[in-house]
Design a protein around this motif. Structure first.
Motif, PDB file in Angstrom:
ATOM      1  N   UNK A  12       0.765  -1.344   0.049  1.00  0.00           N
ATOM      2  CA  UNK A  12       0.011  -0.022  -0.185  1.00  0.00           C
ATOM      3  C   UNK A  12       0.967   1.372   0.141  1.00  0.00           C
ATOM      4  N   UNK A  13       0.417   2.067  -0.775  1.00  0.00           N
ATOM      5  CA  UNK A  13       1.418   3.611  -0.759  1.00  0.00           C
ATOM      6  C   UNK A  13       0.229   4.650  -0.478  1.00  0.00           C
ATOM      7  N   UNK A  14       0.384   5.466   0.638  1.00  0.00           N
ATOM      8  CA  UNK A  14      -0.296   6.251   1.078  1.00  0.00           C
ATOM      9  C   UNK A  14       0.397   7.784   1.120  1.00  0.00           C
ATOM     10  N   UNK A  15      -0.112   8.641   0.658  1.00  0.00           N
ATOM     11  CA  UNK A  15       0.714   9.946   0.527  1.00  0.00           C
ATOM     12  C   UNK A  15      -0.316  11.237   0.781  1.00  0.00           C
ATOM     13  N   UNK A  16       0.417  12.153   1.543  1.00  0.00           N
ATOM     14  CA  UNK A  16      -0.576  13.374   2.298  1.00  0.00           C
ATOM     15  C   UNK A  16      -1.095  13.956   0.880  1.00  0.00           C
ATOM     16  N   UNK A  17      -2.468  14.574   1.224  1.00  0.00           N
ATOM     17  CA  UNK A  17      -3.203  15.305  -0.003  1.00  0.00           C
ATOM     18  C   UNK A  17      -4.107  15.863   1.064  1.00  0.00           C
ATOM     19  N   UNK A  18      -3.654  17.414   1.266  1.00  0.00           N
ATOM     20  CA  UNK A  18      -4.395  18.266   1.953  1.00  0.00           C
ATOM     21  C   UNK A  18      -4.332  18.167   3.276  1.00  0.00           C
ATOM     22  N   UNK A  19      -5.630  17.918   3.817  1.00  0.00           N
ATOM     23  CA  UNK A  19      -5.863  17.496   5.288  1.00  0.00           C
ATOM     24  C   UNK A  19      -6.040  16.049   5.681  1.00  0.00           C
ATOM     25  N   UNK A  20      -5.929  15.070   4.384  1.00  0.00           N
ATOM     26  CA  UNK A  20      -6.213  13.808   4.439  1.00  0.00           C
ATOM     27  C   UNK A  20      -4.985  12.998   3.572  1.00  0.00           C
ATOM     28  N   UNK A  21      -5.446  11.961   2.978  1.00  0.00           N
ATOM     29  CA  UNK A  21      -4.366  10.958   2.244  1.00  0.00           C
ATOM     30  C   UNK A  21      -4.904  10.665   1.006  1.00  0.00           C
ATOM     31  N   UNK A  22      -4.161   9.914   0.235  1.00  0.00           N
ATOM     32  CA  UNK A  22      -4.405   9.144  -1.000  1.00  0.00           C
ATOM     33  C   UNK A  22      -3.793   8.082  -1.003  1.00  0.00           C
ATOM     34  N   UNK A  23      -4.723   6.881  -1.103  1.00  0.00           N
ATOM     35  CA  UNK A  23      -4.323   5.420  -0.869  1.00  0.00           C
ATOM     36  C   UNK A  23      -4.359   4.672  -2.226  1.00  0.00           C
ATOM     37  N   UNK A  24      -3.183   3.883  -2.592  1.00  0.00           N
ATOM     38  CA  UNK A  24      -3.394   2.986  -3.687  1.00  0.00           C
ATOM     39  C   UNK A  24      -2.476   1.697  -3.177  1.00  0.00           C
ATOM     40  N   UNK A  25      -2.841   0.498  -4.045  1.00  0.00           N
ATOM     41  CA  UNK A  25      -2.208  -0.674  -3.556  1.00  0.00           C
ATOM     42  C   UNK A  25      -2.852  -1.832  -3.410  1.00  0.00           C
ATOM     43  N   UNK A  26      -2.447  -2.774  -3.077  1.00  0.00           N
ATOM     44  CA  UNK A  26      -2.909  -4.275  -2.865  1.00  0.00           C
ATOM     45  C   UNK A  26      -2.676  -4.815  -1.626  1.00  0.00           C
TER      46      UNK A  26
END
Length: 415
Positions: free
Chosen positions: A150-164
């Motif tokens: 899983x890859x999670x990156x900061x985006x504004x006041x939350x995060x964006x998540x991708x992966x398996x």
């Protein structure tokens, strides 16, 4: 997953105080054991047929909701059952006697939901508990630490998540999914994010690829996260440096020990019933029936003694865990290490006992019990599958290294 209060700051450590106080008393244990036994009996009526259908256990989890088992560990002050860990994991053991798959989902639910205490800021915990209790949430997970895709990156006041994530137990049937992912960039890079997503969050895809030898209704398939938005309100917190927060690992390993012990008890119970109904006896035995054959009695005697010894150890370790959970933020790393060793001992013993009993029970039930319609193999298939979760040899190593050298293994989601 939005709760009724503001989201916690992600840098806040786990709570200094524990909602679990003292140890379970006899009245608490007796009440919940009776509830679990009734639910287990209902599950046992068609466990084999449901295993063969290999479908996610939605109806089965509704039985647990109706019985109050889902909220059993949540604090009574917020509407939960107010029970202790030793009671909750005994419930897992009782259910595992007839349906180890559903017992596994419940065990993981208890561990996942406990992240409200271990990961969330103290001021946010009430809101999370109330949301979970009022919604009767089953907490699935997508955590698997040896599958860090899983890859999670900061985006504004939350995060964006991708992966398996593979082996996401309960995710496809849970009301919410607990995820654990390493942050890849920013000021919190290399820390682990704990977040809770509602089941139908956009971009969350349940692959339905769980098709194992056993534990077939544990809903342990893979989950793919496709550009999933994680809002600030979905975040429980980040990994904590406190010993108390690391109780997750001995907790889940203690659940495994109870799961395996319940499976062994279930195999012995079903096998004994078959044995008592067997006509005649082996022609060299000198007995009238198999139940009076001395070799049969000897074998069953071994099983009974092994299970009762494991039971005594499980009870002792359960109380040990209750006392550690009561310590909250005062729990020391030494105390945590001693608890982990106690749990590892139970894991070693119950792994061996369950595999022995579920395999050798056929020696006393005879060739007809190998017929697929009997379903006696379900117990062996279940424990053989789940006991591969993490190698028991490394639990033996933990115990041996501590006994010889006083060493504890590095803290992880397995140790």
């Amino acid at each position: 997953m939005t709760t009724t209060a503001e989201s916690p700051e992600t840098t806040t450590a786990a709570a200094a105080l524990s909602p679990w106080h003292g140890v379970a008393d006899a009245a608490e244990r007796a009440h919940w054991e009776a509830v679990a036994a009734e639910v287990g009996a209902r599950l046992g009526t068609d466990a084999l047929e449901r295993d063969r259908a290999n479908l996610d256990p939605h109806a089965e989890l509704n039985l647990l909701r109706e019985a109050g088992l889902i909220n059993l560990l949540h604090p009574a002050e917020f509407g939960g059952g107010g029970a202790h860990w030793s009671t909750a994991l005994h419930v897992v053991r009782v259910l595992a006697r007839t349906d180890a798959s559903v017992a596994q989902v419940l065990a993981y639910h208890y561990i996942n939901a406990s992240n409200i205490v271990f990961s969330a800021a103290p001021e946010a915990q009430e809101a999370w508990f109330r949301a979970s209790i009022e919604g009767n949430w089953v907490w699935g997970d997508s955590v698997n630490p040896v599958d860090p895709a899983l890859e999670v990156v900061r985006e504004g006041d939350g995060y964006r998540l991708n992966g398996l994530k593979r082996f996401s137990t309960g995710a496809s049937v849970g009301d919410v999914v607990l995820l654990n992912a390493r942050i890849t960039a920013g000021e919190d890079a290399d820390r682990f994010l704990y977040a809770v997503l509602d089941h139908d969050r956009e971009g969350v895809e349940y692959l339905g690829d769980w098709n194992a030898l056993g534990q077939r209704l544990s809903a342990s398939g893979s989950v793919r996260f496709n550009n999933v938005r994680v809002e600030a309100a979905d975040v429980l917190g980040l990994d904590s440096p406190e010993a108390f927060a690391s109780l997750l690992t001995p907790g889940i390993q203690l659940a495994f020990g109870n799961l395996y012990l319940g499976i062994a008890e279930g195999a012995l119970a079903q096998g004994t019933q078959i044995l008592r109904n067997r006509p005649n006896a082996w022609f060299l035995s000198g007995a009238d029936t198999y139940r009076h054959d001395p070799f049969v009695q000897r074998t069953v005697g071994e099983f009974v003694a092994q299970i009762e010894a494991a039971d005594a150890l499980a009870e002792r370790v359960g109380i040990h865990f209750d006392r550690a959970a009561d310590r909250g933020g005062d729990l020391t790393w030494e105390e945590r290490g001693e608890l982990a060793i106690a749990v590892a001992k139970l894991k070693v013993v119950t792994d061996a006992v369950a595999l022995e009993v579920t395999h050798r029970i056929f020696e006393v039930t005879g060739s007809s019990s190998a017929n697929q319609r009997v379903g006696l193999d379900l117990h062996w298939r279940n424990v053989r599958t789940h006991s591969l979760h993490d190698p028991v040899d490394y639990k033996k190593l933990e115990v041996g290294a501590h006994h010889i050298n006083g060493e504890f293994q590095p803290v992880s989601l397995y140790t």
